[in-house]
Design a protein around this motif. Structure first.
Motif, PDB file in Angstrom:
ATOM      1  N   ASN A 362       0.858  -1.187   0.000  1.00 28.45           N
ATOM      2  CA  ASN A 362       0.000   0.000   0.000  1.00 28.45           C
ATOM      3  C   ASN A 362       0.896   1.239   0.000  1.00 28.45           C
ATOM      4  O   ASN A 362       1.887   1.290   0.732  1.00 28.45           O
ATOM      5  CB  ASN A 362      -0.911   0.009   1.228  1.00 28.45           C
ATOM      6  N   PHE A 363       0.513   2.209  -0.816  1.00 31.92           N
ATOM      7  CA  PHE A 363       1.343   3.412  -0.957  1.00 31.92           C
ATOM      8  C   PHE A 363       0.599   4.613  -0.400  1.00 31.92           C
ATOM      9  O   PHE A 363      -0.574   4.844  -0.706  1.00 31.92           O
ATOM     10  CB  PHE A 363       1.685   3.646  -2.422  1.00 31.92           C
ATOM     11  N   SER A 364       1.314   5.390   0.428  1.00 27.10           N
ATOM     12  CA  SER A 364       0.719   6.597   0.984  1.00 27.10           C
ATOM     13  C   SER A 364       1.815   7.558   1.413  1.00 27.10           C
ATOM     14  O   SER A 364       2.768   7.156   2.096  1.00 27.10           O
ATOM     15  CB  SER A 364      -0.174   6.252   2.180  1.00 27.10           C
ATOM     16  N   SER A 365       1.706   8.803   0.985  1.00 28.50           N
ATOM     17  CA  SER A 365       2.631   9.873   1.400  1.00 28.50           C
ATOM     18  C   SER A 365       4.086   9.496   1.191  1.00 28.50           C
ATOM     19  O   SER A 365       4.947   9.743   2.044  1.00 28.50           O
ATOM     20  CB  SER A 365       2.392  10.230   2.870  1.00 28.50           C
ATOM     21  N   GLY A 366       4.368   8.906   0.045  1.00 28.02           N
ATOM     22  CA  GLY A 366       5.748   8.588  -0.304  1.00 28.02           C
ATOM     23  C   GLY A 366       6.273   7.317   0.325  1.00 28.02           C
ATOM     24  O   GLY A 366       7.433   6.942   0.082  1.00 28.02           O
ATOM     25  N   SER A 367       5.478   6.602   1.117  1.00 31.43           N
ATOM     26  CA  SER A 367       5.931   5.395   1.797  1.00 31.43           C
ATOM     27  C   SER A 367       5.147   4.176   1.307  1.00 31.43           C
ATOM     28  O   SER A 367       3.925   4.238   1.142  1.00 31.43           O
ATOM     29  CB  SER A 367       5.760   5.533   3.311  1.00 31.43           C
ATOM     30  N   VAL A 368       5.855   3.080   1.078  1.00 30.68           N
ATOM     31  CA  VAL A 368       5.232   1.825   0.674  1.00 30.68           C
ATOM     32  C   VAL A 368       5.224   0.886   1.879  1.00 30.68           C
ATOM     33  O   VAL A 368       6.284   0.541   2.412  1.00 30.68           O
ATOM     34  CB  VAL A 368       5.995   1.163  -0.488  1.00 30.68           C
ATOM     35  N   SER A 369       4.021   0.492   2.294  1.00 30.67           N
ATOM     36  CA  SER A 369       3.887  -0.475   3.388  1.00 30.67           C
ATOM     37  C   SER A 369       3.761  -1.867   2.789  1.00 30.67           C
ATOM     38  O   SER A 369       2.908  -2.106   1.923  1.00 30.67           O
ATOM     39  CB  SER A 369       2.647  -0.160   4.228  1.00 30.67           C
ATOM     40  N   LEU A 370       4.610  -2.766   3.238  1.00 33.98           N
ATOM     41  CA  LEU A 370       4.632  -4.133   2.717  1.00 33.98           C
ATOM     42  C   LEU A 370       4.057  -5.096   3.750  1.00 33.98           C
ATOM     43  O   LEU A 370       4.295  -4.961   4.944  1.00 33.98           O
ATOM     44  CB  LEU A 370       6.062  -4.558   2.383  1.00 33.98           C
ATOM     45  N   GLU A 371       3.329  -6.083   3.264  1.00 36.70           N
ATOM     46  CA  GLU A 371       2.824  -7.166   4.109  1.00 36.70           C
ATOM     47  C   GLU A 371       3.034  -8.480   3.365  1.00 36.70           C
ATOM     48  O   GLU A 371       2.534  -8.658   2.250  1.00 36.70           O
ATOM     49  CB  GLU A 371       1.344  -6.964   4.423  1.00 36.70           C
ATOM     50  N   GLY A 372       3.794  -9.374   3.978  1.00 37.50           N
ATOM     51  CA  GLY A 372       4.141 -10.616   3.290  1.00 37.50           C
ATOM     52  C   GLY A 372       3.847 -11.843   4.118  1.00 37.50           C
ATOM     53  O   GLY A 372       3.987 -11.837   5.340  1.00 37.50           O
ATOM     54  N   ASP A 373       3.431 -12.919   3.433  1.00 40.61           N
ATOM     55  CA  ASP A 373       3.197 -14.194   4.112  1.00 40.61           C
ATOM     56  C   ASP A 373       4.509 -14.910   4.398  1.00 40.61           C
ATOM     57  O   ASP A 373       4.586 -15.720   5.326  1.00 40.61           O
ATOM     58  CB  ASP A 373       2.313 -15.094   3.248  1.00 40.61           C
ATOM     59  N   VAL A 374       5.522 -14.641   3.564  1.00 44.68           N
ATOM     60  CA  VAL A 374       6.848 -15.227   3.753  1.00 44.68           C
ATOM     61  C   VAL A 374       7.870 -14.103   3.693  1.00 44.68           C
ATOM     62  O   VAL A 374       7.527 -12.934   3.497  1.00 44.68           O
ATOM     63  CB  VAL A 374       7.147 -16.295   2.670  1.00 44.68           C
ATOM     64  N   SER A 375       9.122 -14.443   3.840  1.00 47.43           N
ATOM     65  CA  SER A 375      10.180 -13.428   3.815  1.00 47.43           C
ATOM     66  C   SER A 375      10.424 -12.941   2.385  1.00 47.43           C
ATOM     67  O   SER A 375      10.390 -13.726   1.440  1.00 47.43           O
ATOM     68  CB  SER A 375      11.480 -14.003   4.386  1.00 47.43           C
ATOM     69  N   TRP A 376      10.682 -11.645   2.256  1.00 49.63           N
ATOM     70  CA  TRP A 376      10.938 -11.052   0.939  1.00 49.63           C
ATOM     71  C   TRP A 376      12.078 -10.056   1.046  1.00 49.63           C
ATOM     72  O   TRP A 376      12.263  -9.410   2.078  1.00 49.63           O
ATOM     73  CB  TRP A 376       9.694 -10.319   0.405  1.00 49.63           C
ATOM     74  N   ASN A 377      12.827  -9.918  -0.047  1.00 47.52           N
ATOM     75  CA  ASN A 377      13.874  -8.906  -0.171  1.00 47.52           C
ATOM     76  C   ASN A 377      13.670  -8.152  -1.475  1.00 47.52           C
ATOM     77  O   ASN A 377      13.414  -8.771  -2.521  1.00 47.52           O
ATOM     78  CB  ASN A 377      15.270  -9.537  -0.175  1.00 47.52           C
ATOM     79  N   ILE A 378      13.770  -6.828  -1.412  1.00 45.87           N
ATOM     80  CA  ILE A 378      13.752  -6.004  -2.622  1.00 45.87           C
ATOM     81  C   ILE A 378      15.127  -5.381  -2.744  1.00 45.87           C
ATOM     82  O   ILE A 378      15.586  -4.657  -1.848  1.00 45.87           O
ATOM     83  CB  ILE A 378      12.673  -4.909  -2.565  1.00 45.87           C
ATOM     84  N   THR A 396      18.904  -2.834   0.929  1.00 41.36           N
ATOM     85  CA  THR A 396      17.932  -3.909   0.718  1.00 41.36           C
ATOM     86  C   THR A 396      16.713  -3.723   1.614  1.00 41.36           C
ATOM     87  O   THR A 396      16.838  -3.517   2.824  1.00 41.36           O
ATOM     88  CB  THR A 396      18.564  -5.284   1.021  1.00 41.36           C
ATOM     89  N   VAL A 397      15.537  -3.795   0.997  1.00 36.78           N
ATOM     90  CA  VAL A 397      14.290  -3.770   1.769  1.00 36.78           C
ATOM     91  C   VAL A 397      14.030  -5.196   2.231  1.00 36.78           C
ATOM     92  O   VAL A 397      13.823  -6.101   1.420  1.00 36.78           O
ATOM     93  CB  VAL A 397      13.123  -3.250   0.917  1.00 36.78           C
ATOM     94  N   LYS A 398      14.024  -5.381   3.533  1.00 38.05           N
ATOM     95  CA  LYS A 398      13.882  -6.734   4.072  1.00 38.05           C
ATOM     96  C   LYS A 398      12.562  -6.889   4.814  1.00 38.05           C
ATOM     97  O   LYS A 398      12.242  -6.100   5.692  1.00 38.05           O
ATOM     98  CB  LYS A 398      15.043  -7.045   5.022  1.00 38.05           C
ATOM     99  N   LEU A 399      11.835  -7.923   4.436  1.00 35.62           N
ATOM    100  CA  LEU A 399      10.623  -8.316   5.150  1.00 35.62           C
ATOM    101  C   LEU A 399      10.892  -9.727   5.657  1.00 35.62           C
ATOM    102  O   LEU A 399      10.992 -10.673   4.876  1.00 35.62           O
ATOM    103  CB  LEU A 399       9.413  -8.272   4.220  1.00 35.62           C
ATOM    104  N   THR A 400      11.026  -9.884   6.954  1.00 34.44           N
ATOM    105  CA  THR A 400      11.437 -11.166   7.537  1.00 34.44           C
ATOM    106  C   THR A 400      10.270 -11.815   8.267  1.00 34.44           C
ATOM    107  O   THR A 400       9.851 -11.351   9.325  1.00 34.44           O
ATOM    108  CB  THR A 400      12.606 -10.970   8.514  1.00 34.44           C
ATOM    109  N   ALA A 401       9.739 -12.871   7.670  1.00 30.74           N
ATOM    110  CA  ALA A 401       8.622 -13.603   8.260  1.00 30.74           C
ATOM    111  C   ALA A 401       9.149 -14.861   8.961  1.00 30.74           C
ATOM    112  O   ALA A 401      10.301 -15.250   8.798  1.00 30.74           O
ATOM    113  CB  ALA A 401       7.619 -13.987   7.172  1.00 30.74           C
ATOM    114  N   THR A 402       8.276 -15.496   9.732  1.00 29.13           N
ATOM    115  CA  THR A 402       8.626 -16.764  10.374  1.00 29.13           C
ATOM    116  C   THR A 402       8.602 -17.866   9.331  1.00 29.13           C
ATOM    117  O   THR A 402       7.648 -17.985   8.563  1.00 29.13           O
ATOM    118  CB  THR A 402       7.639 -17.091  11.507  1.00 29.13           C
TER     119      THR A 402
END
Length: 502
Positions: A362-378, A396-402
């Motif tokens: 979701n994008f708002s005010s210049g910021s992207v909020s990420l929600e992931g079921d698993v871990s992701w790297n951009i 690196t944008v890191k989203l670390t899931a269990t």
């Protein structure tokens, strides 16, 4: 009646008729009942021997019901094992499918499917009961099948417990961790400023400007971390305009270019929102303090602002034409990639993220909020990507899931090994129940044959031969007729005396 005198011939014929009538009565009874021994009075030895044989046959007949129910109970368990084996094989197929992909999201989905299969196995095991007895439900469900009258011959069948797949003495298949999702975010920000270097070309020495001298120090800071360059021809120093441009461009989060037409260095910042870039040059070497350009004065500053969804990525110092953005999961599986061109916008990046299964944005005010079921790297092929401050070394944008239970190959291989062991356990249980079922069926057949033997033996002692009894009846009827005729003749001989009184 004692006053009546009968001749001996008449009396003999009467006795013969009475004997014949008695024999007829016995024969008629045998023909009516089908038995030659109806009571102990007929033949005590045969009667009581036959009764004993029939009693045992009756006792064994009652045991046949128990054996039959035992057979059905074992068959219910065998049907359950057959179905459970198919489900375990399905679980194995799911694990193999997970092994064939590197997508962490797909592996997570396979993990959930695997757990669903285990739940079905437990339900199926609980449903494999017959009349309240379930050989797949563990303790308290032992089955004993009795084969003889005094219960000295019997078969005890021990149950297994598949109602909980995690039991070590059962299938030993535990539910896998399905993993928990996570969130992360990153920003799009940009700012641009210029430094005037009048009359200079890319190859010109900076000291050709009147306000510059060798030994002057240039300071570039984000408000927290300063980076400095020394003007001069020594090692590590900047001498020409191009050296200056390269030094600025070498700072992560900044892009610098020189336009020989306008004699300006353009600096585009991609630092975090509201971060102020400051550039200044002092007079340490004898020049005049400037804002990093050729004109004396205070530091040149530029503050980043949040970008809109329609803003082009190249308006930020973190992106340039030809840069490639990569989105990979925790296993290094590349789910998507985007090559930046001059028309690529922030919205294009957000749309790319939203198109990936297991990742939302979701994008708002210049910021992207990420929600992931698993871990992701951009990540990006550019070193300037997502550098929000000079101290940032990795953008690196890191989203670390269990992690899920199928995340790594070694995890899946471990599960496959456990599944193979579970299949061996099922085959062993099926073999044991199959042996028990065969034993009970053989004993059932034997008992049926034995009952037949006992009943035939009892019948041989008590059942009348209907052909013989029929012949006896005809003979007795003939004898009765002859006896009646003889009696009549005897009476006629006595009646001849009456003729004397005629």
């Amino acid at each position: 009646m004692g006053d009546i005198v009968l001749s001996s011939a008449v009396r003999e014929n009467l006795l013969s008729l009475k004997g014949t009538a008695k024999l007829q009565s016995t024969t008629q009874n045998r023909l009516a009942t089908g038995l030659k021994v109806n009571s102990a009075l007929d033949n005590p030895n045969s009667f009581f021997t036959a009764a004993g044989l029939n009693d045992r046959a009756s006792d064994l007949s009652s045991l046949l019901d128990n054996m039959g129910q035992g057979v059905q109970t074992i068959r219910a368990a065998d049907d359950g094992i057959t179905a459970i084996t198919q489900l375990v094989e399905s679980a194995k197929a799911i694990a193999n499918q997970a092994l064939q992909t590197q997508s962490e999201f797909q592996r997570k989905a396979h993990t959930e499917q695997y757990n669903d299969i285990l739940e079905q196995i437990e339900d199926l095991a609980r449903d494999s009961d017959y009349k309240g007895k379930n050989l797949l439900a563990g303790l308290g469900n032992e089955l004993q099948v009795i084969f003889n009258e005094d219960s000295t011959s019997n078969l005890k069948i021990d149950p297994v417990d598949f109602t909980d797949t995690s039991l070590s003495n059962g299938l030993a298949l535990s539910d896998l961790e399905t993993g928990a999702g996570a969130t992360s975010s990153f920003s799009f920000a940009g700012a641009s400023t210029t430094l005037d270097l009048p009359t200079l070309q890319a190859s010109s020495k900076l000291s050709e400007l009147g306000t510059w001298a060798d030994g002057d120090i240039i300071t570039v800071t984000d408000g927290t971390t300063p980076t400095t360059f020394t003007v001069g021809s020594g090692v590590g120093e900047i001498e020409t305009v191009q050296d200056y441009v390269n030094a600025l461009d070498g700072i992560q989060g900044l892009k610098a270019t020189f336009d020989e037409t306008t004699d300006q260095i353009t600096i585009v910042s991609g630092l975090g929102p509201s971060v102020t870039l400051s550039i200044s040059k002092d007079n340490t070497g004898g020049g005049t303090a400037t804002g990093g350009g050729g004109t004396a004065g205070a530091a040149t500053t530029s503050t980043t602002t949040a970008m809109t969804a329609a803003a082009k990525l190249t308006s930020s110092g973190g992106y340039d034409v030809g840069d490639v953005l990569y989105i990979t999961d925790g296993n290094g599986f590349e789910a998507a990639a985007l090559e930046v061109d001059k028309n690529t916008t922030v919205s294009d990046v957000v749309s790319l993220v939203k198109s990936i299964k297991g990742l939302d944005a979701n994008f708002s005010s210049g910021s992207v909020s990420l929600e992931g079921d698993v871990s992701w790297n951009i990540t990006s092929s550019s070193k300037d990507f997502n550098i929000d401050a000079f101290a940032t070394t990795d953008g690196t944008v890191k989203l670390t899931a269990t992690d899920s239970g199928f995340k790594d190959d070694t995890d899946i291989e471990r599960v496959l090994k456990a599944i193979n062991a579970a299949l061996d356990e099922l085959r062993s249980a099926a073999s044991n129940f199959g042996t028990a079922l065969s034993t009970v069926e053989i004993r059932t057949d034997f008992t049926e044959e034995l009952i037949n033997t006992l009943e035939v033996g009892a019948g041989a002692l008590t059942i009348a031969d209907m052909n013989e009894e029929g012949a006896n009846m005809l003979a007795l009827q003939t004898r009765q007729q002859l006896s009646s005729t003889a009696l009549s003749l005897a009476n006629q001989a006595e009646q001849s005396v009456l003729s004397l009184f005629g």
